[in-house]
Design an enzyme around this catalytic site. Structure first.
Site, PDB file in Angstrom:
ATOM      1  CB  THR A   1     -96.833 -10.261 -69.277  1.00 40.25           C
ATOM      2  OG1 THR A   1     -96.434  -9.100 -69.981  1.00 40.25           O
ATOM      3  CG2 THR A   1     -97.108 -11.388 -70.254  1.00 40.25           C
ATOM      4  CD  GLU A   2    -100.121 -14.826 -69.733  1.00 39.87           C
ATOM      5  OE1 GLU A   2    -101.121 -15.197 -69.103  1.00 39.87           O
ATOM      6  OE2 GLU A   2    -100.082 -14.757 -70.974  1.00 39.87           O
ATOM      7  CG  LEU A   3    -103.109 -11.143 -63.781  1.00 41.51           C
ATOM      8  CD1 LEU A   3    -104.233 -11.519 -62.804  1.00 41.51           C
ATOM      9  CD2 LEU A   3    -103.151  -9.651 -64.013  1.00 41.51           C
ATOM     10  CB  ILE A   4     -95.717 -12.048 -64.018  1.00 41.54           C
ATOM     11  CG1 ILE A   4     -95.957 -13.282 -64.895  1.00 41.54           C
ATOM     12  CG2 ILE A   4     -94.378 -12.161 -63.287  1.00 41.54           C
ATOM     13  CD1 ILE A   4     -94.997 -13.407 -66.055  1.00 41.54           C
TER      14      ILE A   4
ATOM     15  CD1 TRP B   1    -102.740 -15.453 -65.939  1.00 44.22           C
ATOM     16  CD2 TRP B   1    -104.563 -14.201 -65.629  1.00 44.22           C
ATOM     17  NE1 TRP B   1    -103.100 -14.925 -67.157  1.00 44.22           N
ATOM     18  CE2 TRP B   1    -104.217 -14.152 -67.000  1.00 44.22           C
ATOM     19  CE3 TRP B   1    -105.688 -13.475 -65.211  1.00 44.22           C
ATOM     20  CZ2 TRP B   1    -104.946 -13.409 -67.933  1.00 44.22           C
ATOM     21  CZ3 TRP B   1    -106.402 -12.744 -66.151  1.00 44.22           C
ATOM     22  CH2 TRP B   1    -106.037 -12.714 -67.487  1.00 44.22           C
TER      23      TRP B   1
END
Lengths: 438, 437
Positions: free
Chosen positions: A145-148, A299
């Site tokens: 999720t969200e490039l975490i 990101w």
């Protein structure tokens, strides 16, 4: 040989209706069906359907040279099947071309990776099962999720069996290093990391229609030239963005579809540059170095951290209260409760509570159905309170009761085994009898 | 730059926010070396803080020697009996009390004392309009006697004085709109007050409004050209730390507070309805309505009819330290005003670390981020916000922590700086001859 790796994120949250405190305990339906359906239809018509059509035609036109990856959240897929099944169909057609890779992520587009490895793995599996069911391929590359990403999360992802993972090429972790190589995780060296080239990605995703930008207007040829000009030793350019960039964030009138139509040809025409999906890129290129990320990155925003979701007290309280229920939910089998549990975890709920937009963040406002972060928090906490009451009614966390439940399921399990064995032995007996008779 | 400023009251002799705002602004202006303020009020008591200004009481100016003819005066002045609907800006606590005393003044003539001076009560009485015109006559005299560059008149009570000074000297006039009669009356405007307000704004070279909410009213309802209307937000004086939170509450229950005049403008009935809703869900909470006003008895009856009187308390009018004590005891402060040009009390609450709910129909909502905002009529949203502040600790925590910082950043010197810019514009517009009138 240089790789261009293009990946699009597809996600739509389930938005809550205005849920007042006097609804707590009285009304257990939380969703704003009208908005959810209306927004999904709007975005499908402006983006998903025309963009899928375009990508399909580009893949056919370039005979396998144009390749692309998608990550679809489980929540988005649920909404498609509810409100716009034709979108799933068009993704299935893309899947059939063999040029499209589907990535793994958490089913709920959640931030569970920050909380509990076991729950994290469970949600990833749930998501991948769904992808396999719809598209006939099991994801081998993970995107959170969200490039975490952090070293710790990388380790968990590697343990789940993924060979590669996508994340942000954040300047503060790379320093002088270039994002245009494949790296590997500090805690899990076997995990290859594909880092987003934020400059080139944001040129398309954010700056494309900005008339004040000195590179405006951006053409496919210009963009392809930028990629071609990158130092010849650098191996990969990762263009990661929201799929809604095409037609929704950047409107059709901005010329984004024209740009996209011409981009593959412009890039393929360059010598030594080809499109590869993330898993193909991970097979082709070797990691150049280890990258160490002790604190999670994402990101989002200038800071590229989690402050948009877990930056203030409200977000932290909501998040902590939510996951304080995880053990109790683990004992629950009620499908309605489990469904609401999945939807409660959607990261967007926390994003709406962000107070950073007081100073910056037009972006935050654009995606936000609430007037202000307090309303978002109040609404969420009201929903969570009602959910908690329902959960308490279904599952008691009395330790004796838990022990009883455990023993009961143990007995059930043994019963099943006994039954199975009895059937087996019964079969054997009849078999023997038949033998004897024969 | 010398400023001749006309107000109606000045601390410590104040009945509401107007005097406080004037005081704050003049103090802010005093931080500029090139600004010098002469402040005129109808009645000076002599114990006002004159460290940053020179204060003149209109009652101390002798007018017989200035050849103002009394026969003229009698013709010039129209005398209006003030109607019950008329409530001047924020002062009305006293006005209401005066009114309930059936105070009648039947004098039809201007009386001077033996020194030829006009007498001013300096209060909001039944003969308010009469005083306003007396004030404007003296203003003319003061204007001719003093040397200055710009005139600044605060609210409609002082507009006639400002206009008179401008006519006498030709100097630029800035009028400062702290409130309009649309705010005070809830729509049923007093035509005499409206006429005075409109004349003041028409004659002015620049109009200062305390919020964009008020700016829009000035442009739309009074037909003033938008280019000459400028918003300058109010600020708040920092409170000394020993004043804060002196008293702690004696009960182990949450306290939700309404503090202000109990009049239609302040929306007290919405507070009661919201209280009723919250009390359906939880009972370890008490609601307090602090203040007095013409709707108080109706509110007491309403609370009784809803059956919440055991959790709903009326304190009557609070003054001075009692206000801060009340804030010290409060867990939530609510300002459900129907029409509030600015609204200083939420800032005082936030200074005292009290999480605050304000209506979108208040000017102060334009500048606050760390306050919850609801529409005054949206009782459900108000109740929801109260409930959330009482039950979800992170919310009150964040408002407390950042709200205080936010309020501390609202300083009078910033308002004064903007006001100074408006003066310069007004002076330039008169010099270049492009005045609106």
């Amino acid at each position: 040989m240089k790789t261009v790796c293009l990946y699009f994120q597809v996600h739509q949250p389930f938005r809550y209706r205005r849920y007042r405190f006097f609804d707590i305990g009285n009304d257990h339906y939380y969703y704003d069906d009208y908005s959810n359906e209306a927004i999904l239809h709007k975005v499908s018509e402006k983006c998903y359907l025309p963009a899928n059509k375009l990508i399909l035609s580009l893949i056919k036109k370039h005979g396998g040279k144009f390749r692309v990856a998608f990550s679809l959240s489980g929540i988005a897929l649920e909404q498609f099947s509810l409100y716009a099944p034709e979108v799933i169909k068009s993704f299935q057609e893309l899947a059939k071309t063999g040029c499209v890779e589907f990535l793994s992520e958490t089913y709920s587009h959640s931030m569970v990776s920050m909380v509990d490895p076991e729950l994290f793995a469970k949600q990833v599996k749930m998501h991948d099962d769904l992808i396999e069911k719809y598209f006939g391929q099991r994801p081998t590359v993970f995107r959170n999720t969200e490039l975490i990403y952090s070293d710790e999360i990388g380790e968990q992802v590697a343990a789940m069996g993924f060979k590669a993972m996508l994340t942000e090429g954040a300047r503060h972790i790379l320093g002088w290093k270039s994002p245009n190589y494949i790296y590997c995780g500090a805690a899990a060296p076997q995990l290859k990391l594909l880092l987003r080239n934020y400059k080139l990605s944001d040129d398309v995703a954010f700056r494309f229609s900005n008339k004040g930008w000195n590179e405006y207007p951006l053409t496919a040829d210009k963009f392809a030239n930028w990629i071609a000009k990158i130092n010849q030793h650098e191996e990969i350019v990762n263009l990661f963005m929201d799929y809604e960039t095409l037609g929704e964030h950047q409107w059709k009138e901005s010329g984004i579809f024209d740009f996209m139509t011409k981009l593959p040809a412009a890039i393929i025409a360059k010598k030594g540059i080809s499109f590869r999906t993330p898993s193909e890129a991970a097979n082709k290129h070797n990691p150049i170095s280890v990258v160490s990320v002790p604190h999670p990155i994402s990101w989002a925003d200038e800071e590229r951290d989690l402050s948009a979701w877990l930056g203030n007290e409200m977000q932290k309280e909501a998040f902590d209260k939510l996951y304080s229920l995880k053990d109790q939910v683990a004992l629950c089998k009620d499908p309605d409760i489990l469904k609401d549990w999945n939807y409660l975890q959607i990261s967007d709920h926390f994003y709406y509570m962000c107070t950073k937009f007081f100073s910056d963040g037009e972006v935050h406002k654009y995606f936000n159905p609430y007037e202000n972060p307090y309303e978002a928090f109040i609404n969420y906490m009201n929903v969570l309170s009602d959910f908690h009451i329902r959960l308490d009614a279904k599952v008691t966390i009395d330790p004796v009761a838990i022990e009883l439940e455990r023993l009961r399921s143990l007995i059930d399990e043994k019963d099943k085994k006994i039954e199975e064995l009895e059937v087996k032995s019964a079969k054997k007996r009849t078999h023997k009898k038949v033998e004897k008779a024969g | 730059m010398r400023v001749l400023m006309f107000g109606w009251e000045f601390p410590p002799h104040i009945s509401g926010g107007l005097g406080t705002a004037c005081y704050g602004l003049t103090k802010g202006l005093a931080t500029f070396d090139d600004v010098e303020v002469t402040f005129v009020v109808p009645k000076a008591y002599g114990d006002e803080d004159q460290s940053s200004i020179r204060l003149i009481g209109a009652g101390d100016v002798s007018i017989t020697r200035k050849n103002v003819k009394f026969e003229d005066l009698q013709r010039k002045i129209e005398y209006y009996e003030v109607e019950s609907g008329l409530i001047p800006y924020m002062g009305p606590e006293e006005f209401w009390q005066l009114k309930s005393l059936e105070h009648k003044d039947s004098s039809r003539y201007i009386e001077t004392d033996e020194m030829g001076k006009l007498t001013f009560s300096g209060k909001y009485g039944n003969d308010l309009l009469y005083e306003i015109y007396k004030y404007s006559l003296v203003a003319e005299v003061i204007a001719k006697e003093n040397d200055f560059d710009v005139i600044h008149a605060h609210d409609w009570l002082a507009y006639p004085a400002g206009i008179a000074a401008k006519k006498a000297t030709g100097k630029p006039l800035v009028v400062h709109v702290h409130a309009t009669d649309f705010d005070r009356s809830g729509g049923s405007v007093n035509p005499q007050v409206f006429a005075i307000e409109k004349e003041g704004m028409d004659c002015a070279d620049r109009v200062i409004t305390v919020s964009n909410l008020t700016r829009n009213i000035v442009i739309e309802k009074y037909g003033i050209a938008p280019e000459k209307v400028i918003t300058v937000y109010n600020a708040v004086e920092p409170v000394s730390s020993e004043l804060k939170n002196q008293m702690k509450k004696g009960v182990d229950e949450k306290i939700v507070t309404f503090l202000g005049r109990i009049t239609m403008q302040k929306g007290p009935e919405y507070f009661i309805e919201a209280a009723y809703q919250v009390l359906q869900k939880m009972d370890n909470v008490r609601f307090v309505m602090a203040g007095s006003g013409d709707m108080m008895n109706r509110m007491i009856k309403r609370a009784a009819r809803l059956g919440i009187s055991d959790h709903f308390h009326f304190t009557g009018f609070l003054q001075g330290d009692d206000v801060f004590n009340m804030f010290g005891m409060s867990d939530v402060y609510v300002m459900p005003s129907i029409s509030e040009p600015f609204g200083i009390s939420p800032l005082e609450a936030m200074q005292s670390n009290v999480p605050t709910i304000i209506s979108y129909q208040s000017g102060v909502s334009e500048i606050l981020n760390y306050a919850l905002k609801v529409d005054f009529w949206d009782v459900n949203a108000m109740a929801d916000a109260i409930y959330a502040l009482l039950n979800y600790p992170a919310l009150s925590q964040i408002l407390r922590k950042y709200g205080k910082e936010e309020v501390e950043s609202l300083q009078w010197k910033h308002s004064a700086q903007k006001t100074r810019e408006v003066y310069l514009e007004a002076i330039a517009s008169v010099e270049s001859g492009i005045t609106e009138n």
